[in-house]
Design a protein around this motif. Structure first.
Motif, PDB file in Angstrom:
ATOM      1  N   VAL A 292      36.734  59.677  53.495  1.00 27.90           N
ATOM      2  CA  VAL A 292      37.560  58.930  54.445  1.00 27.90           C
ATOM      3  C   VAL A 292      37.580  57.463  54.038  1.00 27.90           C
ATOM      4  O   VAL A 292      36.522  56.856  53.791  1.00 27.90           O
TER       5      VAL A 292
ATOM      6  N   THR B   8      38.731  53.318  54.599  1.00 30.47           N
ATOM      7  CA  THR B   8      38.992  52.290  55.599  1.00 30.47           C
ATOM      8  C   THR B   8      39.986  51.308  54.997  1.00 30.47           C
ATOM      9  O   THR B   8      39.777  50.773  53.898  1.00 30.47           O
ATOM     10  N   ASN B   9      41.114  51.060  55.696  1.00 25.54           N
ATOM     11  CA  ASN B   9      42.243  50.205  55.285  1.00 25.54           C
ATOM     12  C   ASN B   9      43.086  50.848  54.186  1.00 25.54           C
ATOM     13  O   ASN B   9      43.973  50.204  53.630  1.00 25.54           O
ATOM     14  N   PHE B  10      42.806  52.125  53.874  1.00 28.77           N
ATOM     15  CA  PHE B  10      43.712  52.881  53.013  1.00 28.77           C
ATOM     16  C   PHE B  10      43.491  54.368  53.289  1.00 28.77           C
ATOM     17  O   PHE B  10      42.448  54.777  53.815  1.00 28.77           O
ATOM     18  N   ASN B  11      44.439  55.193  52.947  1.00 32.15           N
ATOM     19  CA  ASN B  11      44.421  56.621  53.271  1.00 32.15           C
ATOM     20  C   ASN B  11      44.079  57.425  52.023  1.00 32.15           C
ATOM     21  O   ASN B  11      44.799  57.378  51.020  1.00 32.15           O
ATOM     22  N   THR B  12      42.953  58.204  52.110  1.00 35.29           N
ATOM     23  CA  THR B  12      42.549  59.042  50.970  1.00 35.29           C
ATOM     24  C   THR B  12      43.191  60.426  51.019  1.00 35.29           C
ATOM     25  O   THR B  12      43.093  61.171  50.040  1.00 35.29           O
ATOM     26  N   ASN B  13      43.783  60.787  52.179  1.00 37.96           N
ATOM     27  CA  ASN B  13      44.253  62.167  52.389  1.00 37.96           C
ATOM     28  C   ASN B  13      43.124  63.177  52.154  1.00 37.96           C
ATOM     29  O   ASN B  13      43.360  64.317  51.765  1.00 37.96           O
ATOM     30  N   ASN B  14      41.884  62.709  52.396  1.00 40.39           N
ATOM     31  CA  ASN B  14      40.674  63.519  52.253  1.00 40.39           C
ATOM     32  C   ASN B  14      40.486  64.052  50.828  1.00 40.39           C
ATOM     33  O   ASN B  14      39.803  65.054  50.609  1.00 40.39           O
TER      34      ASN B  14
ATOM     35  N   TYR C 103      38.260  46.925  51.435  1.00 39.93           N
ATOM     36  CA  TYR C 103      38.505  48.362  51.449  1.00 39.93           C
ATOM     37  C   TYR C 103      37.173  49.095  51.266  1.00 39.93           C
ATOM     38  O   TYR C 103      36.320  48.652  50.489  1.00 39.93           O
TER      39      TYR C 103
END
Length: 388
Positions: free
Chosen positions: A308, A310-316, A333
């Motif tokens: 996960v 923070t301040n960006f999306n990993t798409n899991n 980040y």
């Protein structure tokens, strides 16, 4: 002229003789009797039956047990006779003759008889015991219809192998109960010597652990034995099997009762070690001009099940890249990845420079213009001299 039924009933029971001399005497036992009478048919067809019961009022109300109906199709006087069975000894029964034709039914007077007590017969049940034990009681006398119970008792170091009987019956453990006795019969018990043999239980342990005792163990007939199973470091007990059968409780294994040579086999499996994941977060550039952008990249080890940002999306995703878009201020980040062993985080800050305001001189030439009377505009020009 049609005539109604004319009835003459004579109930004959052997114990009491005839009610009427013209009828034959019928024998009566403790559980059966022959009742008879005479039917004058009147106008046939005519049918007749007997009704009987141990209760007078039951017969009187027409609820008695009835015998099969007998039919008469010709006019005349006819004898009627019926054997009734299933009676109870020493009991008074009431009965009557019920006759019907097209003109109605006539029920004769209720008569009675009493069954005698049944004679008591006795029979001998012989008891026989083979070598290695006795049977108790010995031969005994039993009243007809009664049962008898015998117990087979083995000597020391013997067991009861079988109990048989010409009387019929059933066995429960070392006890035998006959069926109801109606003839002379016998009960026989046989015994077998217990085996004094000791048997060998052989243990084995596979890779990854040990079993104790590790040597062959001698066990008395019918006894059990136990083993301790110890896995090596980094191993666990996979199974404990073998030909002895048994059950495991933790690291201890107890065999079933031993009646032959057998084995106990322990096997082990290598433990699977799961470590916390590692995660590495980088940026193509961590120092940007005002409004600039960069690309974030992350990678992991040890098979995380979740990542996960923070301040960006990993798409899991456990690895990947993503752009930051235009940045107008510094931003931090971070990413956290986890599995069953725990979690690990990594972070970075992208620094963004402040916005620079321009400076210089603006020159207008001419500095003024005159709008002609027939015009709405005039033209001039400006020049920017950039200083820094």
């Amino acid at each position: 002229m049609n005539t109604k039924i004319k009835l003459l009933i004579v109930g004959t029971i052997a114990l009491f003789g005839l009610f009427m001399a013209t009828n034959p005497v019928s024998a009566m036992t403790c559980n059966s009797a022959t009742i008879s009478g005479t039917v004058v048919t009147g106008t046939p067809p005519t049918h007749a039956r007997f009704a009987y019961n141990a209760n007078y009022n039951t017969v009187l109300s027409g609820q008695g047990t009835t015998t099969p109906v007998q039919y008469f199709y010709t006019k005349g006087t006819f004898p009627i006779e019926q054997l009734i069975s299933g009676l109870t000894e020493s009991t008074t029964y009431y009965y009557r003759l019920e006759v019907t034709n097209n003109y109605g039914t006539v029920n004769l007077d209720i008569k009675n008889f009493t069954t005698p007590a049944c004679p008591v017969s006795t029979y001998t049940v012989s008891a026989n015991a083979g070598t290695g034990g006795i049977i108790s009681p010995g031969s005994t006398t039993v009243n007809s219809g009664d049962t008898a119970t015998f117990t087979a008792i083995p000597n020391s170091n013997y067991s009861v192998s079988s109990i048989s009987s010409t009387c019929g019956g059933s066995r429960s453990g070392n006890s035998y109960t006959t069926n109801k006795i109606y003839f002379n019969c016998s009960v026989s018990a046989s015994f077998t010597a217990n085996q004094p043999t000791r048997y060998t239980v052989t243990p084995t342990a596979g890779t990854g652990g040990s079993i104790y005792p590790s040597y062959a163990v001698d066990v008395d007939y019918g006894n059990t034995t136990s083993f301790s199973i110890t896995p090596s470091t980094g191993y666990s007990i996979a199974s404990v099997n073998g030909t002895c059968g048994g059950s495991r409780s933790g690291n201890s294994y107890t065999t079933n009762k031993i009646y032959s040579n057998c084995s106990v086999d322990a096997s082990f499996t290598k433990d699977i070690v799961i470590s916390k994941p590692t995660v590495n977060l980088t940026a193509a550039s961590t120092n940007l001009n005002y409004g600039g952008s960069t690309t974030l990249t992350w990678s992991t080890t040890n098979n995380p099940t979740s990542c996960v940002g923070t301040n960006f999306n990993t798409n899991n995703s456990t690895s990947g890249s993503v752009g930051t878009g235009a940045l107008y201020s510094s931003k931090t980040y971070s990413i956290t990845c986890s599995n069953s062993a725990g979690y690990t985080s990594d972070s970075l800050t992208v620094n963004v420079a402040n916005q620079i305001n321009p400076s210089g001189n603006l020159t207008v030439s001419p500095s003024s213009c005159i709008i002609a009377s027939n015009q709405s505009t005039c033209t001039t020009s400006a020049t920017w001299n950039h200083l820094h």
